[in-house]
Scaffold this active site. Structure first.
Site, PDB file in Angstrom:
ATOM      1  N   ARG A  13     -15.221  16.470  32.594  1.00  0.00           N
ATOM      2  CA  ARG A  13     -14.795  18.096  33.602  1.00  0.00           C
ATOM      3  C   ARG A  13     -14.449  18.946  32.459  1.00  0.00           C
ATOM      4  O   ARG A  13     -13.755  18.788  31.262  1.00  0.00           O
ATOM      5  CB  ARG A  13     -14.022  17.212  33.996  1.00  0.00           C
ATOM      6  CG  ARG A  13     -12.981  16.560  35.003  1.00  0.00           C
ATOM      7  CD  ARG A  13     -11.730  16.091  33.663  1.00  0.00           C
ATOM      8  NE  ARG A  13     -11.127  17.973  33.309  1.00  0.00           N
ATOM      9  CZ  ARG A  13     -10.062  18.678  33.184  1.00  0.00           C
ATOM     10  NH1 ARG A  13     -10.258  18.224  31.568  1.00  0.00           N
ATOM     11  NH2 ARG A  13      -9.738  19.727  33.472  1.00  0.00           N
ATOM     12  N   GLY A  14     -14.129  19.951  33.439  1.00  0.00           N
ATOM     13  CA  GLY A  14     -13.243  21.594  32.008  1.00  0.00           C
ATOM     14  C   GLY A  14     -14.919  22.217  31.957  1.00  0.00           C
ATOM     15  O   GLY A  14     -15.548  21.160  31.258  1.00  0.00           O
ATOM     16  N   ALA A  15     -14.468  23.365  31.882  1.00  0.00           N
ATOM     17  CA  ALA A  15     -15.446  24.224  31.692  1.00  0.00           C
ATOM     18  C   ALA A  15     -15.794  24.038  30.831  1.00  0.00           C
ATOM     19  O   ALA A  15     -17.615  23.653  30.319  1.00  0.00           O
ATOM     20  CB  ALA A  15     -14.863  25.240  31.831  1.00  0.00           C
ATOM     21  N   ARG A  23     -22.575  20.704  38.936  1.00  0.00           N
ATOM     22  CA  ARG A  23     -21.913  21.640  39.239  1.00  0.00           C
ATOM     23  C   ARG A  23     -21.819  23.335  39.251  1.00  0.00           C
ATOM     24  O   ARG A  23     -22.543  23.572  38.399  1.00  0.00           O
ATOM     25  CB  ARG A  23     -20.517  20.947  38.508  1.00  0.00           C
ATOM     26  CG  ARG A  23     -20.154  19.533  38.867  1.00  0.00           C
ATOM     27  CD  ARG A  23     -18.461  19.639  37.928  1.00  0.00           C
ATOM     28  NE  ARG A  23     -17.548  20.100  38.614  1.00  0.00           N
ATOM     29  CZ  ARG A  23     -16.494  19.897  38.422  1.00  0.00           C
ATOM     30  NH1 ARG A  23     -16.144  19.525  36.811  1.00  0.00           N
ATOM     31  NH2 ARG A  23     -15.034  20.458  39.652  1.00  0.00           N
ATOM     32  N   ASP A  67     -12.711  29.185  35.082  1.00  0.00           N
ATOM     33  CA  ASP A  67     -14.553  27.877  35.012  1.00  0.00           C
ATOM     34  C   ASP A  67     -15.540  29.807  35.389  1.00  0.00           C
ATOM     35  O   ASP A  67     -16.125  29.227  34.418  1.00  0.00           O
ATOM     36  CB  ASP A  67     -14.420  26.506  36.264  1.00  0.00           C
ATOM     37  CG  ASP A  67     -13.321  26.045  36.117  1.00  0.00           C
ATOM     38  OD1 ASP A  67     -12.261  25.948  36.465  1.00  0.00           O
ATOM     39  OD2 ASP A  67     -14.542  24.989  35.401  1.00  0.00           O
ATOM     40  N   ASN A 100     -11.053  29.591  38.390  1.00  0.00           N
ATOM     41  CA  ASN A 100     -10.135  28.187  38.010  1.00  0.00           C
ATOM     42  C   ASN A 100      -9.665  27.430  38.954  1.00  0.00           C
ATOM     43  O   ASN A 100      -9.662  27.511  40.565  1.00  0.00           O
ATOM     44  CB  ASN A 100      -8.538  28.952  37.672  1.00  0.00           C
ATOM     45  CG  ASN A 100      -8.344  28.262  36.695  1.00  0.00           C
ATOM     46  OD1 ASN A 100      -9.343  26.951  35.642  1.00  0.00           O
ATOM     47  ND2 ASN A 100      -7.281  27.616  36.355  1.00  0.00           N
ATOM     48  N   LYS A 101      -9.111  26.343  38.805  1.00  0.00           N
ATOM     49  CA  LYS A 101      -8.775  24.934  40.037  1.00  0.00           C
ATOM     50  C   LYS A 101      -8.278  25.651  40.702  1.00  0.00           C
ATOM     51  O   LYS A 101      -7.699  26.776  40.600  1.00  0.00           O
ATOM     52  CB  LYS A 101      -8.225  24.422  39.259  1.00  0.00           C
ATOM     53  CG  LYS A 101      -7.696  22.872  39.630  1.00  0.00           C
ATOM     54  CD  LYS A 101      -8.648  22.116  40.697  1.00  0.00           C
ATOM     55  CE  LYS A 101      -9.762  21.629  39.064  1.00  0.00           C
ATOM     56  NZ  LYS A 101     -10.621  21.278  40.245  1.00  0.00           N
TER      57      LYS A 101
HETATM   58  O1  MRU Z   1     -12.583  20.339  37.917  1.00  0.00           O
HETATM   59  P1  MRU Z   1     -12.629  20.580  36.590  1.00  0.00           P
HETATM   60  O2  MRU Z   1     -11.640  19.202  36.120  1.00  0.00           O
HETATM   61  O3  MRU Z   1     -13.836  20.750  35.498  1.00  0.00           O
HETATM   62  O4  MRU Z   1     -12.006  21.758  36.845  1.00  0.00           O
HETATM   63  C1  MRU Z   1     -11.431  22.339  35.147  1.00  0.00           C
HETATM   64  C2  MRU Z   1     -10.923  23.322  35.224  1.00  0.00           C
HETATM   65  O5  MRU Z   1     -10.618  24.157  36.894  1.00  0.00           O
HETATM   66  C3  MRU Z   1      -9.928  24.779  34.029  1.00  0.00           C
HETATM   67  O6  MRU Z   1      -8.799  24.915  34.560  1.00  0.00           O
HETATM   68  C4  MRU Z   1     -11.072  25.347  33.117  1.00  0.00           C
HETATM   69  O7  MRU Z   1     -12.262  24.544  33.184  1.00  0.00           O
HETATM   70  C5  MRU Z   1     -10.600  25.737  32.394  1.00  0.00           C
HETATM   71  S1  MRU Z   1     -10.712  24.094  31.028  1.00  0.00           S
HETATM   72  C6  MRU Z   1     -10.738  24.570  29.665  1.00  0.00           C
END
Ligand code: MRU
Length: 313
Positions: free
Chosen positions: A44-46, A78, A217, A226-227
């Site tokens: 996970r994470g963009a 996603r 994201d 973002n999250k």
């Molecule tokens: O649901 P996730 O864990 O994929 O969400 C991740 C985030 O919101 C991060 O802050 C974002 O992707 C940036 S990662 C460098």
């Protein structure tokens, strides 16, 4: 510890659902397994989702699947992080020009780490000695091919001996802050404190936060996605005059759409209803579980990119 690696035509993903207590890699032998790993948040994470999507294309190529068809399926894994769409399109473009998907994915993985180090260099310029930096979710090495964006800024400040302290929001419901960001900080011996999401405003009100740095994201006209919980942190930061920075590579920018056109992923209600497999509310409880929210541009002090620090769009 690598977020992901490619060996003998197989993609290995560090299973982030099991961190920090178990370190285990999930093997992806085909593109469909890779899509599942993105959906279930093994990865996970963009930026990490982007690089994984590129490897999914590489696997599809090795399987002899039509890349356009595979790309369309991968894009459904996603909806919010634009890096997923960017990566699939970048592989398709390069393949059209005669390159092979495997070498493009390998290149993208390497590039991601270089980009994050540049973000770190620029980000370090806004961090002062003895700063306490609050971050939300995990925008670290685990969210990328390595080094991290928001945590990359923190790493760079630490490498420059700025004597920083970090506060991580736990980040309900998947707890990326508690499980992943705290873990990364502890591995680097960076002083870190864990708080519940609801405590962020309180910490700022007490004057215990000098800067907020989060990842993204998607960055587009009007703000940043973002999250979930990022918006509340930004609102509190505005109230208490705490500079609020977003660290993100240009591959996270969407120059075509307004941020409010972003699809906000809705995830399974069990993420909210259960803790450690046990229901904390009655099973039939109605839940809304948006995984992301939008921080409007006027709440953002600056966006730290590999090209320098920019104003929000
Ligand atoms: O649901 P996730 O864990 O994929 O969400 C991740 C985030 O919101 C991060 O802050 C974002 O992707 C940036 S990662 C460098």
């Amino acid at each position: 510890m690598e977020t992901l690696y490619w060996k003998n035509n197989t993609l290995y993903l560090l299973d982030q659902t099991k961190l920090p207590h178990t370190i285990e890699y999930v093997e992806c032998n085909n593109y469909k397994e890779t899509i599942d790993a993105i959906k279930t948040m093994v990865v996970r994470g963009a930026p990490a989702i982007g690089v994984t999507a590129a490897y999914a294309m590489a696997l599809a190529e090795l399987e002899g699947v039509d890349l356009k068809t595979a790309g369309d399926e991968i894009k459904l894994a996603r909806p919010t992080a634009i890096n997923l769409f960017w990566a699939v399109d970048k592989v398709l473009e390069n393949v059209e020009q005669g390159k092979d998907a495997v070498s493009i994915a390998i290149e993208m993985q390497k590039e991601d780490i270089e980009i994050n180090k540049k973000i770190g260099e620029y980000g370090n310029t806004i961090i002062e000695e003895n700063d306490t930096i609050l971050t939300h979710c995990n925008a670290g090495a685990l969210a990328c091919a390595g080094y991290g964006t928001a945590l990359g800024v923190i790493r760079a400040a630490n490498e420059n001996n700025k004597n920083i302290n970090v506060i991580c929001d736990e980040t309900r419901p998947v707890l990326q802050g508690a499980r992943l960001s705290v873990f990364e900080m502890q591995q680097e011996n960076i002083p870190v404190k864990l708080i519940v999401d609801g405590a962020a405003g309180h910490m700022m009100q007490k004057g215990e936060v000098d800067k907020v740095v989060i990842g993204a994201d998607r960055v587009a006209k009007g703000g940043v996605a973002n999250k979930i919980g990022s918006l509340m942190v930004a609102l509190a930061a505005k109230r208490y005059d705490v500079p609020f920075y977003v660290a993100a590579p240009i591959s996270t920018f969407d120059f075509e759409n307004n941020i409010f056109d972003t699809t906000i992923e809705q995830r399974d209600s069990d993420e909210v209803l259960k803790i450690n497999g046990k229901y904390i509310s009655k099973e039939e409880t109605i839940v809304e579980n948006p995984a992301f929210d939008i921080v409007e541009s006027d709440l953002i002090t600056g966006i730290i990119t590999e090209e320098g620090i920019k104003k929000a769009l």
